[in-house]
Design an enzyme around this catalytic site. Structure first.
Site, PDB file in Angstrom:
ATOM      1  N   ASP A 147       0.807  -1.225   0.000  1.00 13.25           N
ATOM      2  CA  ASP A 147       0.000   0.000   0.000  1.00 13.25           C
ATOM      3  C   ASP A 147       0.843   1.280   0.000  1.00 13.25           C
ATOM      4  O   ASP A 147       1.983   1.292   0.452  1.00 13.25           O
ATOM      5  CB  ASP A 147      -0.884   0.040   1.243  1.00 13.25           C
TER       6      ASP A 147
ATOM      7  N   HIS B 283       3.442  -2.432   3.110  1.00 13.34           N
ATOM      8  CA  HIS B 283       3.522  -1.088   2.535  1.00 13.34           C
ATOM      9  C   HIS B 283       4.830  -0.866   1.773  1.00 13.34           C
ATOM     10  O   HIS B 283       5.891  -1.279   2.233  1.00 13.34           O
ATOM     11  CB  HIS B 283       3.405  -0.032   3.636  1.00 13.34           C
TER      12      HIS B 283
END
Length: 288
Positions: A108, A255
């Site tokens: 992400d 992430h």
């Protein structure tokens, strides 16, 4: 009283902003001269209830109990007549499109010029694949990375414009703008390649946002495994959390943007060969 999910979303948003997330990405978009499409209010539509707290990746009002069974999907079709008809199932997806022992990696808040290339190098080294959940401004700022993600066999996911983890408390016109403006920016960066999924920041889905995404052919993407790598708890803790949580289901949230992701990259360096040693195949979340 805030639910556990709301506390986690608020904490994640604070960490993201402290790392320069929202302000930085919006500033990049402005500097790039990106013109966002005007949103409009859907007549009669409202933000809607947040639904049951879902500990495995988003709020889903169709879930039974506190989020339902990890990895379960509740089919939701039809939706509101005040919004465009969904082209794909509106349910929050967490399961793999392949059978057997699988893992779905999702990254992400990128693309990021420092961390996304490192993630891509690791994925290539271990012949793995992943879903890259991109914010619109970051995609607009780094179209070469968007194109590289596609060229190397990975999938795109819309992760909104401003990473607003309180989207589920905002009007539908705000949700629509966040989703569709981001999609337009990712489309422009990729040259119109398919965006397979939409992931609400912090899992802040609503029935309306899920229908908006589904009307554009994007499956709503949840997760089963969250090692909280965005908090930079240490490489060892990230690795241990992923291994311990995999019993919940195959979709792992990590992430490649939104801050310093050195620990995440170090964790991936350990996890990618471990997945293969344990007999996991790399898959993608269901997209039909």
């Amino acid at each position: 009283m805030r639910s556990r999910t709301e506390h986690r979303a608020a904490r994640r948003a604070a960490v993201w902003r402290a790392a320069g997330g929202k302000g930085r990405t919006l500033g990049v978009a402005a500097a790039a001269g990106v013109v966002l499409a005007a949103a409009f209010v859907v007549p009669g539509a409202i933000g809607g209830p947040a639904g049951a707290a879902d500990s495995s990746g988003g709020t889903d009002p169709t879930a039974s109990g506190a989020g339902g069974e990890p990895g379960a999907e509740s089919p939701v079709r039809g939706g509101s007549p005040d919004l465009p008809a969904p082209k794909v199932d509106m349910a929050i997806v967490r399961g793999s499109e392949d059978e057997g022992r699988t893992v779905n990696l999702t990254l992400d808040d990128g693309p990021d010029p420092r961390w996304t290339p490192k993630a891509l190098e690791l994925l290539k080294k271990y012949q793995a694949k992943a879903v890259f959940c991109m914010t619109g401004p970051n995609a607009a700022a780094h179209p070469e990375l968007v194109r590289r993600v596609i060229a190397e066999g990975h999938r795109l996911c819309d992760h909104s414009i401003s990473h607003d983890t309180a989207m589920d408390k905002k009007p539908v016109d705000h949700q629509r703008k966040e989703i569709l403006d981001a999609k337009a920016m990712i489309d422009a960066a990729s040259g119109g390649e398919r965006i397979w999924y939409y992931r609400a920041p912090g899992g802040a889905f609503t029935p309306e946002s899920r229908q908006i995404a589904a009307s554009e052919g994007m499956r709503n993407l949840g997760w089963n495994v969250d090692p909280s790598d965005y908090e930079q708890p240490g490489t060892e803790r990230i690795v241990k959390a992923v291994k311990n949580q995999l019993a919940k289901g195959p979709t792992v949230l990590m992430h490649d943007g939104g801050g310093n992701r050195a620990q995440t990259m170090e964790a991936l360096e350990q996890l990618l060969p471990w997945f293969k040693e344990q007999g996991y195949a790399f898959s993608f979340p269901k997209a039909g």
